[in-house]
Enzyme design. Structure first.
Site, PDB file in Angstrom:
ATOM      1  N   GLY A 253       0.747  -1.236   0.000  1.00 52.59           N
ATOM      2  CA  GLY A 253       0.000   0.000   0.000  1.00 52.59           C
ATOM      3  C   GLY A 253       0.779   1.289   0.000  1.00 52.59           C
ATOM      4  CD  GLU A 291       0.032  -8.986   1.648  1.00 50.89           C
ATOM      5  OE1 GLU A 291      -0.893  -8.162   1.459  1.00 50.89           O
ATOM      6  OE2 GLU A 291      -0.129 -10.049   2.264  1.00 50.89           O
ATOM      7  N   GLY A 293       2.699  -3.452  -4.521  1.00 52.66           N
ATOM      8  CA  GLY A 293       2.307  -3.647  -5.912  1.00 52.66           C
ATOM      9  C   GLY A 293       2.533  -2.391  -6.727  1.00 52.66           C
ATOM     10  NE  ARG A 294      -1.879   2.370  -7.316  1.00 53.29           N
ATOM     11  CZ  ARG A 294      -2.610   1.831  -6.351  1.00 53.29           C
ATOM     12  NH1 ARG A 294      -2.181   1.854  -5.097  1.00 53.29           N
ATOM     13  NH2 ARG A 294      -3.776   1.292  -6.618  1.00 53.29           N
ATOM     14  NE  ARG A 330      -7.849   0.886  -9.641  1.00 51.48           N
ATOM     15  CZ  ARG A 330      -7.129   0.368  -8.662  1.00 51.48           C
ATOM     16  NH1 ARG A 330      -6.078   1.026  -8.208  1.00 51.48           N
ATOM     17  NH2 ARG A 330      -7.423  -0.796  -8.124  1.00 51.48           N
ATOM     18  CB  CYS A 366     -19.325   4.478 -27.488  1.00 51.45           C
ATOM     19  SG  CYS A 366     -20.559   5.383 -28.438  1.00 51.45           S
ATOM     20  CE1 TYR A 395      -4.293  -3.056  -8.608  1.00 49.75           C
ATOM     21  CE2 TYR A 395      -2.463  -1.567  -8.168  1.00 49.75           C
ATOM     22  CZ  TYR A 395      -3.288  -2.602  -7.772  1.00 49.75           C
ATOM     23  OH  TYR A 395      -3.108  -3.187  -6.547  1.00 49.75           O
TER      24      TYR A 395
END
Length: 476
Positions: A253, A291, A293-294, A330, A366, A395
């Site tokens: 995180g 853990e 990730g980003r 996102r 669209c 992501y």
């Protein structure tokens, strides 16, 4: 893929991240990885990934054993996971699919951690058979593990607790709020005692897991959640008179700053804040699991997209590109929470020069909100130019959205070698074909619903019928 022709470099022996991206864009255009036939693609900077893993390891140097796992959801691409496994990382997974690709990427089961708030019995059984670590999300899941755990299981089993220290700036990314769906809500009446009893009754339960959230969460909030977990472990071990809890999974995180190219905050800064909040965390009594990730991948990837058209509407300049909500979901749906930097490149793949012009950078989907950047000052874009969406290594292109049946873009890894910036590419994922799009949309069952509708077919009085497709017999 062969090495690229040499591109004039910065004169340094090791190109900077911006220089590596610039070189990669130019050669991607020159070799046709980006162009009219391939109007959007994702790119992974392998050298940047290596640097990020190294920085993580160096930040956590100490007398304690530590397993750094990569959150598979952040880049669910087997070759990316393989690269991380080769660099000594473990893998955190949260679904049967993620477990499968982690195993396919070469992670040993003992270096995989399974987290999920809704594990089925079959998922639990499979993980325990393999020797994958399992973090139970709740007391009911612990009871399932009681029934499914083999007598001599090699799996480390933990329990996730929600320290309820509050949320950050993005509620959807905050997992330690009072009513979060994750973990045992530690401050709810009686919860702390139930957690202690769970460990007392299960000698094989040896890990405590906490995770506060990621983007939008300041370091101090994340550290407060970790410190709560540490204090609980000390409390339980003290009450039992033994080191029942031997490892702490402190989650991941670390937020990413999307405003510029810098890695901020750094892993070292995070560890410094942790040392202040919970000094005993690092004295060697507990093994640690992370853990991330980003924070490992975001800065080490970008999306390149062709500008198909430009137009004026209501006094606004709009560049219509092939990178929108299908690959920057996102950002399109939550633009204030997930803003992206955009770069302008000309038709040859070189950075575009010229006076800045306020422009919207829109995608191909669209619906009206499919805009990845509103009112950005960039050199004037024209048909045939390219835009680059920076900081999208996590992501974004790895988990595309199938809106409008747009095919998944290709993903390529790249390395830029030396001062002259020769570029090498390797395919990570092929672009999805239209045949694949149709197959995933049920082509193999094309007539399935007709078999259920024989008695509701229109009659001549109901109006004209749609003729059968060429080459296909009319359903009897």
């Amino acid at each position: 893929m062969p090495s690229a022709p040499l591109v004039p470099g910065s004169g340094t022996s090791r190109p900077s991240r911006p220089d590596r991206i610039t070189a990669a864009v130019r050669y991607a255009v020159e070799t046709g990885l980006l162009g009219a036939d391939r109007p959007v693609a994702g790119f992974v900077d392998t050298e940047g990934v290596h640097d990020s893993v190294t920085a993580l390891r160096e930040a956590f140097t100490g007398p304690y054993p530590v397993l750094h796992t990569f959150a598979a959801k952040a880049a669910s691409l087997v070759p990316v996971l393989r690269l991380l496994a080769d660099r000594g990382m473990g893998c955190e997974v949260a679904s049967p699919g993620e477990l499968r690709i982690a195993l396919d990427a070469g992670f040993a089961p003992a270096r995989i951690v399974l987290d999920s708030p809704a594990k089925t019995r079959e998922e639990i059984r499979r993980a325990l058979e393999l020797g994958v670590a399992v973090n139970a999300d709740n007391f009911d899941e612990l009871e399932r593990i009681d029934a499914l755990r083999p007598p001599h299981s090699r799996s480390t089993v933990g329990l996730r607790v929600n320290p309820q220290v509050g949320g950050g700036a993005i509620g959807a990314m905050s997992t330690a709020t009072d009513a979060s769906k994750f973990g045992v809500a530690l401050r709810d009446p009686g919860a702390r005692d139930r957690v202690a009893r769970a460990f007392a009754e299960r000698p094989w339960l040896s890990r405590l897991h906490t995770h506060v959230g990621s983007q939008g969460c300041p370091l101090e909030l994340i550290a407060a959640g970790v410190a709560e977990g540490y204090r609980l472990a000390e409390e339980i071990n003290g009450a039992l008179g033994a080191r029942r809890i031997t490892s702490l999974d402190i989650g991941g995180g670390l937020p990413v700053d999307f405003t510029d190219d810098a890695d901020r905050p750094t892993f070292a800064e995070y560890v410094s804040v942790l040392r202040t909040a919970a000094p005993g965390l690092f004295d060697g009594r507990y093994a640690l699991v992370t853990e991330f990730g980003r924070s490992l991948l975001a800065k080490n990837g970008f999306i390149g997209a062709l500008v198909e058209y430009t137009k004026e509407a209501g006094g606004r300049r709009i560049a219509l590109t092939h990178a929108g909500a299908q690959t920057a979901t996102r950002t399109v749906l939550m633009p204030d929470a997930w803003p992206l930097r955009v770069g302008a490149f000309d038709a040859t793949g070189r950075p575009k020069r010229g006076p800045a012009l306020v422009q919207d950078i829109a995608g191909p989907c669209c619906f009206a909100g499919d805009v990845v950047a509103w009112g950005r000052e960039l050199p004037e874009l024209s048909e045939g130019d390219f835009v680059v969406l920076y900081d999208t290594g996590a992501y974004y292109f790895s988990t595309p959205w199938g809106y409008n049946s747009l095919p998944r873009p290709a993903v390529h890894g790249f390395r830029v070698d030396g001062a002259e910036q020769g570029v090498r590419f390797a395919t990570v994922r092929d672009a999805q074909t239209l045949d694949s799009v149709s197959a995933e949309s049920g082509l193999g069952h094309v007539d399935a619903l007709l078999t259920l509708a024989d008695d509701t077919r229109p009659t001549p009085s109901d109006g004209p019928r749609t003729p059968p497709a060429p080459g296909r017999p009319e359903h009897p």
